[in-house]
Design an enzyme around this catalytic site. Structure first.
Site, PDB file in Angstrom:
ATOM      1  N   GLY A 199       0.830  -1.209   0.000  1.00 33.23           N
ATOM      2  CA  GLY A 199       0.000   0.000   0.000  1.00 33.23           C
ATOM      3  C   GLY A 199       0.860   1.251   0.000  1.00 33.23           C
ATOM      4  O   GLY A 199       0.465   2.303   0.515  1.00 33.23           O
ATOM      5  N   GLY A 236      -0.376   4.734  -1.213  1.00 30.75           N
ATOM      6  CA  GLY A 236      -1.512   5.349  -0.517  1.00 30.75           C
ATOM      7  C   GLY A 236      -1.111   6.549   0.327  1.00 30.75           C
ATOM      8  O   GLY A 236       0.072   6.891   0.423  1.00 30.75           O
ATOM      9  N   ASN A 269      -0.682  -7.188  -5.571  1.00 32.26           N
ATOM     10  CA  ASN A 269      -2.047  -7.149  -5.072  1.00 32.26           C
ATOM     11  C   ASN A 269      -2.037  -7.923  -3.755  1.00 32.26           C
ATOM     12  O   ASN A 269      -1.645  -9.090  -3.724  1.00 32.26           O
ATOM     13  CB  ASN A 269      -2.980  -7.819  -6.090  1.00 32.26           C
ATOM     14  CG  ASN A 269      -4.432  -7.744  -5.666  1.00 32.26           C
ATOM     15  OD1 ASN A 269      -4.738  -7.612  -4.471  1.00 32.26           O
ATOM     16  ND2 ASN A 269      -5.335  -7.831  -6.618  1.00 32.26           N
ATOM     17  N   TYR A 314     -16.190  -1.004   6.325  1.00 37.38           N
ATOM     18  CA  TYR A 314     -14.803  -0.667   6.672  1.00 37.38           C
ATOM     19  C   TYR A 314     -14.570  -0.850   8.174  1.00 37.38           C
ATOM     20  O   TYR A 314     -13.610  -1.492   8.598  1.00 37.38           O
ATOM     21  CB  TYR A 314     -14.533   0.779   6.251  1.00 37.38           C
ATOM     22  CG  TYR A 314     -13.204   1.352   6.668  1.00 37.38           C
ATOM     23  CD1 TYR A 314     -12.023   0.931   6.079  1.00 37.38           C
ATOM     24  CD2 TYR A 314     -13.130   2.361   7.637  1.00 37.38           C
ATOM     25  CE1 TYR A 314     -10.805   1.485   6.447  1.00 37.38           C
ATOM     26  CE2 TYR A 314     -11.916   2.921   8.007  1.00 37.38           C
ATOM     27  CZ  TYR A 314     -10.760   2.479   7.414  1.00 37.38           C
ATOM     28  OH  TYR A 314      -9.562   3.024   7.780  1.00 37.38           O
ATOM     29  N   LYS A 330     -12.212  -3.465  10.245  1.00 38.12           N
ATOM     30  CA  LYS A 330     -11.159  -3.057  11.179  1.00 38.12           C
ATOM     31  C   LYS A 330     -11.351  -3.721  12.542  1.00 38.12           C
ATOM     32  O   LYS A 330     -10.387  -4.164  13.178  1.00 38.12           O
ATOM     33  CB  LYS A 330     -11.136  -1.520  11.332  1.00 38.12           C
ATOM     34  CG  LYS A 330     -10.630  -0.780  10.093  1.00 38.12           C
ATOM     35  CD  LYS A 330      -9.199  -1.171   9.760  1.00 38.12           C
ATOM     36  CE  LYS A 330      -8.627  -0.417   8.568  1.00 38.12           C
ATOM     37  NZ  LYS A 330      -7.323  -0.963   8.120  1.00 38.12           N
TER      38      LYS A 330
HETATM   39  N1  SER Z   1      -9.963   8.186   7.493  1.00 39.41           N
HETATM   40  C1  SER Z   1     -10.746   6.972   7.462  1.00 39.41           C
HETATM   41  C2  SER Z   1     -12.029   7.170   6.766  1.00 39.41           C
HETATM   42  O1  SER Z   1     -12.526   8.264   6.806  1.00 39.41           O
HETATM   43  C3  SER Z   1     -11.005   6.494   8.849  1.00 39.41           C
HETATM   44  O2  SER Z   1     -10.037   5.565   9.174  1.00 39.41           O
HETATM   45  O3  SER Z   1     -12.559   6.255   6.227  1.00 39.41           O
END
Ligand code: SER
Length: 313
Positions: free
Chosen positions: A10, A13, A54, A144, A148
């Site tokens: 990553g 990023g 990947n 998301y 996590k």
């Molecule tokens: N910055 C991230 C988001 O807004 C939060 O971990 O998805």
């Protein structure tokens, strides 16, 4: 710290790019292998090795572990909260299978240390909103955030089951001027500075008084390296550490910008990301990170604002 060879997945990023450069300055350019599906440009591409990768390709991560005799892996690849709500299956696969792939390779290949980022998104609407404790109710309701939360459990499980030295931080929204974020709910706090400097106005998709925990990139990088450098027996939290520096609302950041750009115009057009923001903490209790490995932040809102506006062209 000689003898370390690090893979950073990553690396193109927002956090990965800056972390790669800092790791290269600490460990030597050739000892930090940048990897991403996106080919980097500029100093990241020129300063050291790059591998197209990947994170869903476990065999290739294992090949790279052999090729470079890796001792550490940082897995920074993820789909963030707002994009994740649009592509839930893909977000789950990338965030979850990607993590499990790196944990498995780390175990199989005897990797000494691994890093994986969690987020304030691991909390949810039933979490106490103010000074959110390290250990508390966590019922995230974005894909998301669920990835996590589950990922934190996987990290701790690999530590307890296999003794894998995996370390993690629950990042707040991260603000930076070098590499753009993408697809997050907290991205407004980056865009607002670019638009303020370049056009003098910004329309914000988060409501004016919504408080979210935030951090300037230099603090986030410093925390990450500090956590990774700390002796293993000082790391008491093997899920993920709360980390805090500042808390602000769009209105507060607008006022901070106006001290430098008095005519800055801030308007609002709230969208679906507001609902996500409302499920996250307003402020974070990070006393465990401060006690266990000596975390201290440097940047508050005013100091960060001055630095952001100085660097954005
Ligand atoms: N910055 C991230 C988001 O807004 C939060 O971990 O998805």
């Amino acid at each position: 710290m000689p003898g370390e060879t690090i893979l950073l997945i990553g690396a193109s990023g927002q956090i990965g790019a800056e972390l790669t450069m800092l790791l290269r300055s600490q460990y030597g350019n050739s000892n930090v292998v940048a990897a991403d599906i996106k080919i980097p440009v500029g100093e990241l591409a020129e300063s050291g090795p790059f591998e197209e990768l990947n994170v869903l390709d476990r065999n290739r991560i294992a090949e790279l572990a052999d090729k470079y005799k890796l001792t550490q892996i940082y897995n920074m690849a993820a789909m963030l909260s707002a994009t994740g709500e649009k592509f839930p299956q893909k977000a789950w696969q990338l965030n979850m299978d990607g993590l499990i792939n790196t944990l498995e390779v780390a175990r199989e290949k005897g990797i000494k240390k691994m890093y994986w980022p969690s987020s304030i998104a691991a909390f949810g609407p039933t979490t106490p909103k103010t000074d959110t404790p390290q250990i508390t109710i966590m019922e995230p309701n974005t894909i998301y955030g669920i990835s996590k939360q589950a990922g934190e459990r996987w990290c701790e499980w690999y530590f307890l089951k296999y003794g894998l030295d995996v370390r993690s931080i629950r990042y707040p929204g991260i603000i930076s001027y070098k590499t753009e974020p993408g697809g997050g709910t907290t991205d407004y706090a980056v865009d607002i500075y670019f638009k303020a400097k370049q056009t003098g106005k910004y329309t914000c998709y988060i409501a004016e008084n919504t408080l979210l925990p935030m951090m300037y990139m230099p603090d986030a990088i410093k925390a990450t390296l500090q956590l990774m450098d700390a002796p293993a027996d000082t790391i008491k939290v093997r899920s993920s550490y709360n980390l805090a520096a500042m808390t602000f609302s769009p209105k507060m950041v607008g006022e901070a910008i106006k001290k430098h750009i008095p005519d800055f115009e801030l308007t609002y057009d709230v969208d679906f990301r507001q609902k996500i923001a409302e499920t996250w903490p307003g402020s974070i209790d990070d006393s465990a990170a401060r006690a266990d490995w000596g975390w201290q932040h440097e940047y508050d809102l005013d100091k960060m604002t001055a630095d952001m506006l100085k660097h954005i062209k």
